[in-house]
Design a protein around this motif. Structure first.
Motif, short mmCIF file in Angstrom:
data_model
loop_
_atom_site.label_atom_id
_atom_site.label_comp_id
_atom_site.label_asym_id
_atom_site.label_seq_id
_atom_site.Cartn_x
_atom_site.Cartn_y
_atom_site.Cartn_z
N ASN A 53 28.03 48.58 20.45
CA ASN A 53 27.25 49.00 21.59
C ASN A 53 27.04 50.50 21.42
O ASN A 53 27.98 51.27 21.60
CB ASN A 53 27.98 48.70 22.89
CG ASN A 53 27.12 48.93 24.11
OD1 ASN A 53 25.95 49.25 23.99
ND2 ASN A 53 27.72 48.78 25.27
N PRO A 54 25.86 50.90 21.06
CA PRO A 54 25.64 52.33 20.77
C PRO A 54 26.01 53.23 21.95
O PRO A 54 25.85 52.86 23.11
CB PRO A 54 24.14 52.41 20.50
CG PRO A 54 23.73 51.02 20.16
CD PRO A 54 24.65 50.12 20.92
N HIS A 55 26.54 54.39 21.63
CA HIS A 55 26.85 55.38 22.65
C HIS A 55 25.58 55.81 23.36
O HIS A 55 24.49 55.77 22.79
CB HIS A 55 27.53 56.61 22.03
CG HIS A 55 28.91 56.32 21.55
ND1 HIS A 55 30.00 56.29 22.39
CD2 HIS A 55 29.39 56.05 20.31
CE1 HIS A 55 31.08 56.01 21.70
NE2 HIS A 55 30.75 55.85 20.44
N ASP A 56 25.73 56.24 24.60
CA ASP A 56 24.57 56.71 25.37
C ASP A 56 23.82 57.81 24.64
O ASP A 56 22.59 57.87 24.68
CB ASP A 56 25.01 57.19 26.75
CG ASP A 56 25.53 56.06 27.62
OD1 ASP A 56 25.28 54.89 27.29
OD2 ASP A 56 26.17 56.36 28.64
N ARG A 57 24.55 58.68 23.96
CA ARG A 57 23.88 59.80 23.26
C ARG A 57 22.94 59.27 22.17
O ARG A 57 21.97 59.92 21.84
CB ARG A 57 24.91 60.76 22.68
CG ARG A 57 25.73 60.18 21.54
CD ARG A 57 26.73 61.20 20.97
NE ARG A 57 27.56 60.58 19.98
CZ ARG A 57 28.71 59.96 20.22
NH1 ARG A 57 29.17 59.90 21.45
NH2 ARG A 57 29.40 59.41 19.25
N ASP A 58 23.24 58.09 21.62
CA ASP A 58 22.39 57.51 20.59
C ASP A 58 21.20 56.75 21.18
O ASP A 58 20.33 56.29 20.45
CB ASP A 58 23.19 56.55 19.70
CG ASP A 58 24.31 57.26 18.95
OD1 ASP A 58 24.13 58.46 18.62
OD2 ASP A 58 25.35 56.62 18.70
N LYS A 59 21.19 56.63 22.51
CA LYS A 59 20.12 55.91 23.21
C LYS A 59 19.34 56.84 24.12
O LYS A 59 18.84 56.45 25.15
CB LYS A 59 20.70 54.76 24.03
CG LYS A 59 21.44 53.73 23.21
CD LYS A 59 21.95 52.59 24.06
CE LYS A 59 23.13 53.04 24.90
NZ LYS A 59 23.75 51.97 25.67
N GLY A 60 19.29 58.11 23.75
CA GLY A 60 18.55 59.07 24.57
C GLY A 60 19.34 59.64 25.72
O GLY A 60 18.78 60.25 26.61
N GLY A 61 20.66 59.42 25.73
CA GLY A 61 21.51 60.03 26.74
C GLY A 61 21.70 59.22 28.01
O GLY A 61 22.34 59.71 28.94
N ALA A 62 21.17 58.01 28.09
CA ALA A 62 21.29 57.24 29.34
C ALA A 62 21.53 55.76 29.04
O ALA A 62 21.12 55.25 28.00
CB ALA A 62 20.03 57.38 30.17
N ARG A 63 22.18 55.10 29.98
CA ARG A 63 22.37 53.66 29.89
C ARG A 63 21.06 52.98 30.26
O ARG A 63 20.34 53.44 31.14
CB ARG A 63 23.47 53.21 30.85
CG ARG A 63 24.82 53.82 30.55
CD ARG A 63 25.83 53.44 31.59
NE ARG A 63 26.07 52.00 31.54
CZ ARG A 63 26.50 51.28 32.57
NH1 ARG A 63 26.74 51.85 33.73
NH2 ARG A 63 26.69 49.99 32.45
N GLU A 64 20.79 51.85 29.64
CA GLU A 64 19.56 51.12 29.92
C GLU A 64 19.46 50.72 31.38
O GLU A 64 18.39 50.79 31.99
CB GLU A 64 19.43 49.87 29.04
CG GLU A 64 19.21 50.16 27.57
CD GLU A 64 20.49 50.32 26.78
OE1 GLU A 64 21.59 50.46 27.39
OE2 GLU A 64 20.42 50.32 25.55
N ILE A 65 20.57 50.27 31.97
CA ILE A 65 20.54 49.81 33.36
C ILE A 65 20.17 50.93 34.32
O ILE A 65 19.59 50.70 35.37
CB ILE A 65 21.89 49.15 33.75
CG1 ILE A 65 21.70 48.33 35.02
CG2 ILE A 65 23.00 50.18 33.88
CD1 ILE A 65 22.83 47.39 35.32
N ASP A 66 20.48 52.18 33.94
CA ASP A 66 20.14 53.31 34.81
C ASP A 66 18.64 53.56 34.87
O ASP A 66 18.16 54.26 35.76
CB ASP A 66 20.86 54.58 34.35
CG ASP A 66 22.36 54.50 34.61
OD1 ASP A 66 22.77 53.77 35.53
OD2 ASP A 66 23.12 55.17 33.88
N ARG A 67 17.90 52.97 33.96
CA ARG A 67 16.44 53.06 34.02
C ARG A 67 15.89 52.16 35.13
O ARG A 67 14.77 52.36 35.60
CB ARG A 67 15.82 52.66 32.69
CG ARG A 67 16.17 53.61 31.57
CD ARG A 67 15.58 53.15 30.27
NE ARG A 67 16.12 53.92 29.17
CZ ARG A 67 16.18 53.50 27.93
NH1 ARG A 67 15.70 52.31 27.61
NH2 ARG A 67 16.71 54.26 27.00
#
Length: 97
Positions: A53-67
């Protein structure tokens, strides 16, 4: 909720009562209550299963659910669902085997 595994009949029972307003907060407590008292001491968490599960920093700094909604909005939805369906958060029991 991460990735629970259900017997098909138990998943069907939960989906019969699930309200899709709830997202990312409280589903675990709800499905435990749906399983009922007979499931006490028959539910486990397996924490030795590797996954990526990639770290948030590797996903643009945010969790997907927070979108989709903020943590506070998800908690407020859980509070509404608890009140609407008479749900509660139970104490936790920890045993290792």
């Amino acid at each position: 909720m991460t990735c629970p595994l259900f017997r098909r009949d138990k998943l069907d029972a939960f989906m019969d009562v699930f309200d899709p307003e709830l997202m990312g907060y409280g589903e675990d407590w709800w499905f435990l209550q749906t399983l009922g008292a007979q499931s006490r001491r028959r539910v486990a968490i397996a924490d030795e299963v590797p996954c990526i599960n990639p770290h948030d920093r590797d996903k643009g700094g945010a969790r997907e659910i927070d979108r989709l909604s903020t943590h506070e909005q998800r908690k407020e939805a859980w509070d509404r669902i608890k009140a609407r369906y008479g749900l509660h958060e139970m104490g936790r029991l920890h045993e290792e085997y």
